[in-house]
Design a protein around this motif. Structure first.
Motif, PDB file in Angstrom:
ATOM      1  N   VAL A 196     -15.724  15.477 -33.492  1.00  0.00           N
ATOM      2  CA  VAL A 196     -16.537  15.012 -32.339  1.00  0.00           C
ATOM      3  C   VAL A 196     -16.054  13.666 -31.721  1.00  0.00           C
ATOM      4  O   VAL A 196     -15.618  12.718 -32.560  1.00  0.00           O
ATOM      5  CB  VAL A 196     -18.012  14.733 -32.784  1.00  0.00           C
ATOM      6  CG1 VAL A 196     -19.048  14.405 -31.825  1.00  0.00           C
ATOM      7  CG2 VAL A 196     -18.531  15.985 -33.487  1.00  0.00           C
ATOM      8  N   ILE A 197     -16.028  13.579 -30.506  1.00  0.00           N
ATOM      9  CA  ILE A 197     -15.697  12.258 -29.665  1.00  0.00           C
ATOM     10  C   ILE A 197     -16.943  11.768 -28.845  1.00  0.00           C
ATOM     11  O   ILE A 197     -17.440  12.754 -28.334  1.00  0.00           O
ATOM     12  CB  ILE A 197     -14.357  12.502 -28.728  1.00  0.00           C
ATOM     13  CG1 ILE A 197     -13.234  13.243 -29.422  1.00  0.00           C
ATOM     14  CG2 ILE A 197     -14.024  11.258 -27.891  1.00  0.00           C
ATOM     15  CD1 ILE A 197     -12.022  13.478 -28.767  1.00  0.00           C
ATOM     16  N   MET A 198     -16.986  10.575 -29.152  1.00  0.00           N
ATOM     17  CA  MET A 198     -18.193   9.999 -28.707  1.00  0.00           C
ATOM     18  C   MET A 198     -18.061   8.552 -28.394  1.00  0.00           C
ATOM     19  O   MET A 198     -16.956   7.713 -29.159  1.00  0.00           O
ATOM     20  CB  MET A 198     -19.367  10.077 -29.439  1.00  0.00           C
ATOM     21  CG  MET A 198     -19.501   9.400 -30.755  1.00  0.00           C
ATOM     22  SD  MET A 198     -21.091   9.596 -31.703  1.00  0.00           S
ATOM     23  CE  MET A 198     -20.747  11.425 -32.141  1.00  0.00           C
ATOM     24  N   PRO A 199     -18.652   7.614 -27.213  1.00  0.00           N
ATOM     25  CA  PRO A 199     -18.426   6.426 -27.061  1.00  0.00           C
ATOM     26  C   PRO A 199     -18.788   5.823 -28.318  1.00  0.00           C
ATOM     27  O   PRO A 199     -19.679   5.739 -29.064  1.00  0.00           O
ATOM     28  CB  PRO A 199     -19.492   6.178 -26.132  1.00  0.00           C
ATOM     29  CG  PRO A 199     -19.725   7.583 -25.362  1.00  0.00           C
ATOM     30  CD  PRO A 199     -19.601   8.504 -26.526  1.00  0.00           C
ATOM     31  N   GLY A 200     -18.254   4.451 -28.626  1.00  0.00           N
ATOM     32  CA  GLY A 200     -18.564   3.643 -29.655  1.00  0.00           C
ATOM     33  C   GLY A 200     -19.881   3.297 -29.616  1.00  0.00           C
ATOM     34  O   GLY A 200     -20.212   3.057 -30.787  1.00  0.00           O
ATOM     35  N   SER A 201     -20.542   2.991 -28.624  1.00  0.00           N
ATOM     36  CA  SER A 201     -21.837   2.770 -28.674  1.00  0.00           C
ATOM     37  C   SER A 201     -22.830   3.600 -29.400  1.00  0.00           C
ATOM     38  O   SER A 201     -23.799   3.285 -29.896  1.00  0.00           O
ATOM     39  CB  SER A 201     -22.503   2.328 -27.287  1.00  0.00           C
ATOM     40  OG  SER A 201     -22.556   3.546 -26.645  1.00  0.00           O
ATOM     41  N   VAL A 203     -21.591   5.676 -32.255  1.00  0.00           N
ATOM     42  CA  VAL A 203     -21.207   5.961 -33.498  1.00  0.00           C
ATOM     43  C   VAL A 203     -22.129   5.645 -34.625  1.00  0.00           C
ATOM     44  O   VAL A 203     -22.263   6.468 -35.424  1.00  0.00           O
ATOM     45  CB  VAL A 203     -19.768   5.509 -33.585  1.00  0.00           C
ATOM     46  CG1 VAL A 203     -19.409   5.548 -35.052  1.00  0.00           C
ATOM     47  CG2 VAL A 203     -18.985   5.861 -32.675  1.00  0.00           C
ATOM     48  N   PHE A 204     -22.832   4.341 -34.783  1.00  0.00           N
ATOM     49  CA  PHE A 204     -23.461   3.928 -35.746  1.00  0.00           C
ATOM     50  C   PHE A 204     -24.808   5.113 -35.715  1.00  0.00           C
ATOM     51  O   PHE A 204     -25.357   5.527 -36.870  1.00  0.00           O
ATOM     52  CB  PHE A 204     -23.923   2.725 -35.636  1.00  0.00           C
ATOM     53  CG  PHE A 204     -24.915   2.103 -36.760  1.00  0.00           C
ATOM     54  CD1 PHE A 204     -24.453   1.467 -37.769  1.00  0.00           C
ATOM     55  CD2 PHE A 204     -26.317   2.324 -36.681  1.00  0.00           C
ATOM     56  CE1 PHE A 204     -25.091   0.978 -38.831  1.00  0.00           C
ATOM     57  CE2 PHE A 204     -27.188   1.706 -37.678  1.00  0.00           C
ATOM     58  CZ  PHE A 204     -26.643   1.231 -38.601  1.00  0.00           C
ATOM     59  N   SER A 205     -25.581   5.183 -34.686  1.00  0.00           N
ATOM     60  CA  SER A 205     -26.789   5.949 -34.494  1.00  0.00           C
ATOM     61  C   SER A 205     -26.308   7.294 -34.880  1.00  0.00           C
ATOM     62  O   SER A 205     -27.255   8.180 -35.505  1.00  0.00           O
ATOM     63  CB  SER A 205     -27.197   5.940 -33.122  1.00  0.00           C
ATOM     64  OG  SER A 205     -28.359   6.840 -32.988  1.00  0.00           O
ATOM     65  N   GLY A 214     -19.439  12.248 -41.167  1.00  0.00           N
ATOM     66  CA  GLY A 214     -18.707  11.013 -41.395  1.00  0.00           C
ATOM     67  C   GLY A 214     -18.034  10.586 -40.017  1.00  0.00           C
ATOM     68  O   GLY A 214     -18.197  11.142 -38.875  1.00  0.00           O
ATOM     69  N   ILE A 215     -17.544   9.478 -40.259  1.00  0.00           N
ATOM     70  CA  ILE A 215     -17.020   8.642 -39.107  1.00  0.00           C
ATOM     71  C   ILE A 215     -15.752   7.616 -39.278  1.00  0.00           C
ATOM     72  O   ILE A 215     -15.846   7.332 -40.524  1.00  0.00           O
ATOM     73  CB  ILE A 215     -18.128   7.640 -38.412  1.00  0.00           C
ATOM     74  CG1 ILE A 215     -18.480   6.542 -39.192  1.00  0.00           C
ATOM     75  CG2 ILE A 215     -19.240   8.591 -37.609  1.00  0.00           C
ATOM     76  CD1 ILE A 215     -18.046   5.314 -38.787  1.00  0.00           C
ATOM     77  N   GLU A 216     -14.862   7.728 -38.385  1.00  0.00           N
ATOM     78  CA  GLU A 216     -13.854   6.664 -38.633  1.00  0.00           C
ATOM     79  C   GLU A 216     -14.036   5.643 -37.534  1.00  0.00           C
ATOM     80  O   GLU A 216     -14.335   6.042 -36.518  1.00  0.00           O
ATOM     81  CB  GLU A 216     -12.393   7.382 -38.734  1.00  0.00           C
ATOM     82  CG  GLU A 216     -11.958   8.179 -37.472  1.00  0.00           C
ATOM     83  CD  GLU A 216     -11.540   7.411 -36.435  1.00  0.00           C
ATOM     84  OE1 GLU A 216     -11.314   6.093 -36.454  1.00  0.00           O
ATOM     85  OE2 GLU A 216     -11.272   7.973 -35.194  1.00  0.00           O
TER      86      GLU A 216
END
Length: 357
Positions: A196-201, A203-205, A214-216
């Protein structure tokens, strides 16, 4: 760190310039002072504070105030992910960028910006300044994007995952919904993950609400301040998806041409100084950040099995080979970097690994 860095910058600049082989030329001719705007993809944090703003301060110091750069956060001077376009068109005279953000224009950017089969931070310094990587980068940018570009930051090895499940083997990774970006988005999909690609803003949510498994994001230092460890139990290493990376500072070609040769040289020196300073700053933050993760006791530290690391290497090589068949510039940059990797392979035969003694 920033104040100490600024206090000693003139002495450091002189010493580092000679160490890197850049002559501190006398100011034979000096153009009129300019005040430029810098577009960035960063809304805040390390990459705008330690990266973009310190570069701007270095440029102003080394040009004796003749080149002043005002740094603007993401979205102020054009789209956050189109910094190159903002610089090309003159919306901004300068950009601070990650070249892989131009993925949709030319995938060669991942070779310079960092990818799964790429370089460690130490290797980046050697490749850029001993093996001609920086010159190749500049040539690529001018030919493809019509801007003047210089490396101006070396990034850390990232955490592989902040995750709601432990990942050790390829089987653990199958079907896992992972937020990622760049080349790894395709390589991970080839290894069985759902990317999944998403804006940095967001990611935490997304991690907190378990929209993704999971996230990198970045290295231990940046990730500690982002707080990912508070919302996901497992921290998986090493960061095979991104051993390191690099940032670029790019300049509108017409604006650059108006500078004196001396000030152009000083800006190049500022870029080299920033690769060193970011290497030192991120390394310190990452050592401290990883120690925090281990001592806090809130998370379970997980290490990837060697079989996973081998599979990631194989998948990355296969992906790059395919890109090289379709893109002449990718082939050229990939082969240049790969030749250096083979050359530096003897390093381990005569140099002890960092932290091993």
């Amino acid at each position: 760190m920033l104040s100490n860095f600024k206090k000693s910058i003139k002495a450091v600049a002189l010493g580092t310039a000679f160490a890197f082989g850049v002559a501190m030329l006398p100011a034979v001719s000096k153009a009129e002072p300019v005040e430029w705007s810098m577009a960035t993809p960063w809304s805040g944090g390390h990459w705008i504070d330690v990266g973009a703003k310190q570069f701007a301060e270095l440029v102003e110091t080394l040009t004796e105030g003749r080149v002043k750069i005002n740094v603007f956060p993401a979205g102020t001077l054009g789209s956050a992910l189109k910094v190159t376009e903002s610089v090309q068109t003159g919306v901004a005279e300068v950009g601070h960028n990650w070249p892989a953000y131009d993925w949709g224009i030319d995938r060669t950017g991942v070779i310079f910006g960092g990818w799964a089969g790429g370089l460690t931070p130490e290797e980046y310094l050697l490749w850029l300044y001993n093996e001609g990587g920086a010159e190749l980068w500049k040539e690529w940018r001018m030919e493809l994007s019509d801007v003047v570009a210089i490396p101006c930051g070396v990034l850390e090895t990232e955490i592989f995952l902040h995750s709601h499940k432990p990942v050790r083997t390829l089987e653990d990774y199958q079907g896992m919904k992972v937020r990622t970006s760049g080349a790894w988005a395709e390589i991970a999909a080839n290894m069985g993950a759902s990317t999944v690609i998403m804006p940095g803003s967001e990611v935490f949510s997304a991690l907190e609400r378990k929209v993704v498994d999971g996230i990198e994001w970045g290295g231990p230092g940046i990730n500690t301040s982002a707080g990912f460890h508070k919302v996901a139990k497992y921290i998986v290493t090493p960061g095979v998806h991104q051993p390191s990376g690099a940032h670029e500072c790019m300049f509108n070609k017409d604006a650059w041409a108006k500078l004196s040769e001396h000030d152009q040289n000083m800006i190049e020196v500022a870029g080299r100084l920033m690769t060193l300073n970011t290497f030192l700053a991120y390394a310190k933050d990452d050592i401290d950040g990883f120690a925090f993760f281990q001592q806090a006791g809130e998370n379970e530290m997980v290490v990837l099995d060697p079989s996973f690391i081998s599979a990631a290497k194989e998948a990355s090589d296969a992906w790059a080979a395919q890109q090289a068949k379709e893109n002449d510039w990718f082939k050229r940059a990939y082969e240049h970097q790969s030749a250096f990797q083979k050359k530096v392979g003897d390093w381990q035969k005569f140099r002890l690994p960092i932290g091993n003694n």
